[in-house]
Design an enzyme around this catalytic site. Structure first.
Site, PDB file in Angstrom:
ATOM      1  N   GLN A 185      -3.672 -61.832 -17.564  1.00  0.00           N
ATOM      2  CA  GLN A 185      -2.879 -62.506 -16.508  1.00  0.00           C
ATOM      3  C   GLN A 185      -3.776 -63.241 -15.525  1.00  0.00           C
ATOM      4  O   GLN A 185      -3.382 -64.257 -14.971  1.00  0.00           O
ATOM      5  CB  GLN A 185      -2.019 -61.490 -15.740  1.00  0.00           C
ATOM      6  CG  GLN A 185      -0.894 -60.890 -16.538  1.00  0.00           C
ATOM      7  CD  GLN A 185      -1.270 -59.523 -17.075  1.00  0.00           C
ATOM      8  OE1 GLN A 185      -2.455 -59.228 -17.298  1.00  0.00           O
ATOM      9  NE2 GLN A 185      -0.284 -58.676 -17.295  1.00  0.00           N
ATOM     10  N   ASP A 240       2.879 -52.708  -7.305  1.00  0.00           N
ATOM     11  CA  ASP A 240       4.226 -52.528  -7.858  1.00  0.00           C
ATOM     12  C   ASP A 240       4.971 -51.459  -7.086  1.00  0.00           C
ATOM     13  O   ASP A 240       6.191 -51.516  -6.965  1.00  0.00           O
ATOM     14  CB  ASP A 240       4.134 -52.144  -9.341  1.00  0.00           C
ATOM     15  CG  ASP A 240       4.046 -53.374 -10.217  1.00  0.00           C
ATOM     16  OD1 ASP A 240       3.166 -54.220  -9.942  1.00  0.00           O
ATOM     17  OD2 ASP A 240       4.860 -53.524 -11.145  1.00  0.00           O
ATOM     18  N   ARG A 255       7.001 -60.572 -14.879  1.00  0.00           N
ATOM     19  CA  ARG A 255       6.593 -59.340 -14.176  1.00  0.00           C
ATOM     20  C   ARG A 255       6.502 -59.684 -12.692  1.00  0.00           C
ATOM     21  O   ARG A 255       6.874 -60.780 -12.286  1.00  0.00           O
ATOM     22  CB  ARG A 255       5.273 -58.757 -14.701  1.00  0.00           C
ATOM     23  CG  ARG A 255       4.345 -59.707 -15.417  1.00  0.00           C
ATOM     24  CD  ARG A 255       3.076 -60.094 -14.795  1.00  0.00           C
ATOM     25  NE  ARG A 255       3.221 -61.368 -14.153  1.00  0.00           N
ATOM     26  CZ  ARG A 255       2.635 -61.674 -13.015  1.00  0.00           C
ATOM     27  NH1 ARG A 255       1.895 -60.795 -12.395  1.00  0.00           N
ATOM     28  NH2 ARG A 255       2.792 -62.866 -12.477  1.00  0.00           N
TER      29      ARG A 255
END
Lengths: 158, 300
Positions: free
Chosen positions: B168, B209, B49
């Site tokens: 994460q 993002d 990611r």
């Protein structure tokens, strides 16, 4: 379940009591589109125990991780917060780890908080962020911040 | 290399090697990919990611050649990320008839240079003792920030939200900072408020993002909570952004992942309750103190 399918949520924070479950059963008779939102409540994973109790009482509920709460408030999905406290003090109500997070997010989104005496918690497997479900994720558990009960001041609970 | 997460995806001849982030910190394993289908699978399964998905996109374009097809299928798999912007950049260079592999290598090098520049820019804004609250993983950028702080004579300690359900924060950020001997602590996501109240943290740093020119961002779920809490406690909130566009942030499709993933790392019980999993959230500009762009341009 998709977010779009959910209209109204009641957020539960802390260990739900038997009395509260009985009250919720009644409330659910009148609100068909309503779901209880059960957050994970780390580190204890208390949400799993709460979910089990709700399931046994056939109360509709949705599970989410704690970090999803903000977005659910932002999307105006949460209409009320039920804060199951451990203790009342002159400065505010004391609840499990994360109580300030849940109540402050609620207060900052103008969602009413109802104070209820919490039920009895079972002995959790996880005491801080170093483990989940008893499995250790870091080499040095001392790096995890200790999980403590938190005081939520009255000005936030107003 | 400071951390394998700085460059989690690499291209070697006609194979892409993707660091399987879901196996960290227990195992440092690379998955070999050489087709578009394979790339989409590792992307969908969260094997990579953030910066990893940028590298995966570029390298898949080198192998697959059809940039538009790569962009549209990547976007389908991860709708929140702006793969169109990466495709535009690549196509601009590809039109000049340059070899795509060379173009990609140059873009990636430039990107990395700019990440280091961005880290230096942000370090300049942080206090002499920066107690940084962060979420998810920034693919080595916190290490760059720490190095920049040290060069400036400042010091830092990072407080990392575990970032449920994929963890994460614990599995990637804590791991990479700890192995680089950088002071770090880990917390449950819901401990952010109490740490802010107690004065344990004095700034928040997050990635993004997506972002728009107005200053709104989309980032890992939990970011918005940190932002609104930081504002309440008067703690500066910094967003690392790249390629902000002239778009309405609310129109971007927030990826909602499968219910079972909410219970990641928890032993399977008889049946799980119903669950929701929006993987990202929106933080409006009003909660962000400063934006630090990958282009090096600093916006206020």
């Amino acid at each position: 379940m998709k977010l779009e399918e959910i209209k109204s949520l009641i957020l539960i924070w802390g260990m739900i009591s038997k009395e509260a479950i009985e009250q919720l059963k009644v409330e659910f008779l009148y609100h068909k589109g309503l779901y209880i939102l059960v957050p994970e409540m780390r580190p204890y994973l208390l949400g799993l125990a709460v979910s089990k109790n709700l399931k046994n009482s056939r109360i509709r509920h949705i599970y989410a991780t704690d970090n999803m709460l903000g977005y659910l408030f932002y999307k105006n999905k949460i209409k009320k917060t039920l804060f199951f406290y451990k203790e009342i003090t002159p400065s505010g109500a004391v609840g499990i780890c994360g109580s300030l997070y849940a109540c402050l997010l609620s207060s900052l989104h103008n969602v009413p908080i109802k104070l209820l005496k919490g039920g009895i918690e079972s002995n959790p497997l996880d005491k801080d962020a170093s483990t989940i479900n008893g499995n250790l994720f870091i080499n040095d558990p001392g790096l995890a911040i200790e999980a403590k009960d938190e005081l939520v001041p009255w000005e936030i609970l107003k | 290399m400071l951390s394998p997460l700085c460059f989690p995806v690499r291209l070697e001849e006609d194979n892409i090697f993707v660091l399987d982030e879901t196996r960290l910190p227990f195992e440092e394993r690379y998955i070999k990919v050489n087709t578009l289908k394979g790339a989409l699978r590792v992307l969908g399964e969260m094997k990579t990611r953030a910066f990893g998905q940028v590298l995966l996109f570029f390298y898949t374009c080198v192998l697959h050649k059809d940039i538009d097809e790569v962009a549209s299928t990547f976007k389908e798999t991860r709708p929140t990320f702006d793969f169109d912007r990466l495709a535009e950049t690549l196509k601009k260079y590809a039109r000049e008839k340059e070899d795509l592999r060379e173009v990609v290598n140059r873009i990636v090098k430039e990107f990395e240079k700019n990440r280091i520049k961005r880290a230096k820019k942000l370090a300049g804004l942080l206090p002499a003792q920066a107690n940084v609250l962060t979420i998810c993983n920034l693919n080595g950028e916190l290490i760059y920030i720490y190095q920049a702080l040290k060069e400036m004579g400042k010091s830092a300690c990072f407080f990392v939200c575990e970032t449920r359900p994929y963890l994460q924060g614990t599995r990637l950020t804590l791991w990479e900072l700890n192995r680089a001997n950088i002071p770090v602590r880990i917390l449950c996501d819901n401990q952010a408020a109490i740490l802010m109240k107690e004065g344990a943290v004095n700034c928040v740093i997050v990635g993004s993002d997506r972002s728009n020119k107005r200053g709104d961002i989309i980032n890992k779920i939990g970011t918005y909570s940190l932002a609104i809490l930081a504002k309440y406690f008067h703690i500066p909130f910094y967003a690392l952004i790249q390629f902000p566009k002239d778009i309405e942030i609310e129109e971007i499709n927030i990826e909602q992942r499968q219910e079972r993933e909410v219970f990641m790392w928890i032993e399977k019980r008889d049946s799980w309750p119903r669950a929701i999993y929006p993987a990202f959230d929106i933080t409006p500009k009003g909660f962000i103190s400063d934006w630090i762009d990958i282009s090096g341009k600093f916006e206020e």
